[in-house]
Design an enzyme around this catalytic site. Structure first.
Site, mmCIF file in Angstrom:
data_model
loop_
_atom_site.group_PDB
_atom_site.id
_atom_site.type_symbol
_atom_site.label_atom_id
_atom_site.label_comp_id
_atom_site.label_asym_id
_atom_site.label_seq_id
_atom_site.Cartn_x
_atom_site.Cartn_y
_atom_site.Cartn_z
ATOM 1 N N GLN A 92 -5.585 -25.552 84.256
ATOM 2 C CA GLN A 92 -3.956 -25.404 84.311
ATOM 3 C C GLN A 92 -3.844 -24.326 83.110
ATOM 4 O OE1 GLN A 92 -1.443 -28.670 83.912
ATOM 5 N NE2 GLN A 92 -0.120 -27.874 85.378
ATOM 6 N N GLU A 103 -2.530 -36.962 81.567
ATOM 7 C CA GLU A 103 -1.504 -36.943 82.708
ATOM 8 C C GLU A 103 -2.284 -37.710 83.835
ATOM 9 O OE1 GLU A 103 -0.623 -32.944 83.936
ATOM 10 O OE2 GLU A 103 -0.337 -33.509 85.873
ATOM 11 N N HIS A 117 -7.042 -31.871 86.636
ATOM 12 C CA HIS A 117 -7.211 -30.547 86.020
ATOM 13 C C HIS A 117 -7.068 -30.907 84.505
ATOM 14 C CE1 HIS A 117 -2.708 -31.340 86.397
ATOM 15 N NE2 HIS A 117 -2.669 -31.176 84.954
ATOM 16 N N HIS A 131 -4.030 -31.024 77.582
ATOM 17 C CA HIS A 131 -3.968 -32.380 78.352
ATOM 18 C C HIS A 131 -5.251 -32.497 79.360
ATOM 19 C CE1 HIS A 131 -1.015 -30.415 81.013
ATOM 20 N NE2 HIS A 131 -1.503 -31.071 82.000
ATOM 21 N N GLU A 139 3.059 -22.165 84.854
ATOM 22 C CA GLU A 139 1.599 -22.411 85.105
ATOM 23 C C GLU A 139 0.784 -21.730 85.910
ATOM 24 O OE1 GLU A 139 0.918 -25.750 87.473
ATOM 25 O OE2 GLU A 139 3.000 -26.650 86.875
#
Ligand code: V0V
Ligand code: CO
Length: 147
Positions: free
Chosen positions: A65, A139, A12, A89, A48
């Site tokens: 996300q 991430e 994501h 991110h 989220e």
């Protein structure tokens, strides 16, 4: 680990903004995306919503996300004080987060957590510090059963 075993796909890309209901309305009603999942992660301080370009995820489909901070001391709330709403991110999917983390550490990559924490849908997550991501917060995520 062999290089070809490290990463599976981009799981994501995360957007951070102040109003998730407004963001998801835009994604679904104007852009035609689909809401697949929503949850609050108290530890990370985020509300989220996962959206995708199709109603059913295919194996390597990347989701967006949408994140709204849930408390003023959340990392994303602090980020919003310094930045406009936008990309925060990207998350790279892995099959075995412990093995990948060990390999990355061996290679000098700075991971934020000593042990993985819980992310979306019971996934296991960790983050490479932006200094280890050429200026990007990355991430790493091992999907959970509800992913
Ligand atoms: C900070 N920096 C970033 C950044 N956030 N660079 C790129 N992208 C970002 N998102 C840079 C910043 O410009 C500074 O660079 C430096 O890092 C230190 O920033 P800071 O403002 O002093 O912030 P810190 O150090 O207090 O916090 C930054 C870190 C923090 C990355 C350590 O955001 C963190 O712990 N993130 C991991 C947790 C997280 O993001 N959770 C929310 C998503 P200069 O000025 O020094 O060059 S939760 C999630 O995704 C879930 C649950 C899921 O997917 O399942
Ligand atoms: Co994420």
């Amino acid at each position: 680990m062999e290089n070809s075993d490290l990463f599976v796909c981009i799981d994501h890309v995360a957007y951070v903004g102040p109003d998730n209901e407004d963001a998801v309305k835009y994604y679904t009603e104007v852009l035609g995306w689909h809401e697949l999942h929503r949850e609050v992660n108290e530890e990370q301080g985020v509300f989220e919503i996962m959206v995708a370009p199709a109603a059913e995820l295919t194996e390597h489909m990347t989701q967006v996300q949408l994140i709204q901070p849930t408390r003023p001391d959340a990392t994303t709330a602090k980020w919003l004080e310094k930045n406009r709403p936008g990309l925060h991110h990207m998350a790279w999917r892995v099959a075995d987060i412990d093995a990948v983390s060990a390999t990355l550490r061996e290679r000098g990559v700075r991971l934020l957590y000593d042990e993985p924490r819980i992310g979306t849908g019971g996934s296991k997550i960790n983050f490479m510090h932006p200094k280890s991501g050429k200026g990007v917060l990355i991430e790493i995520v091992q999907p959970g059963t509800g992913h």
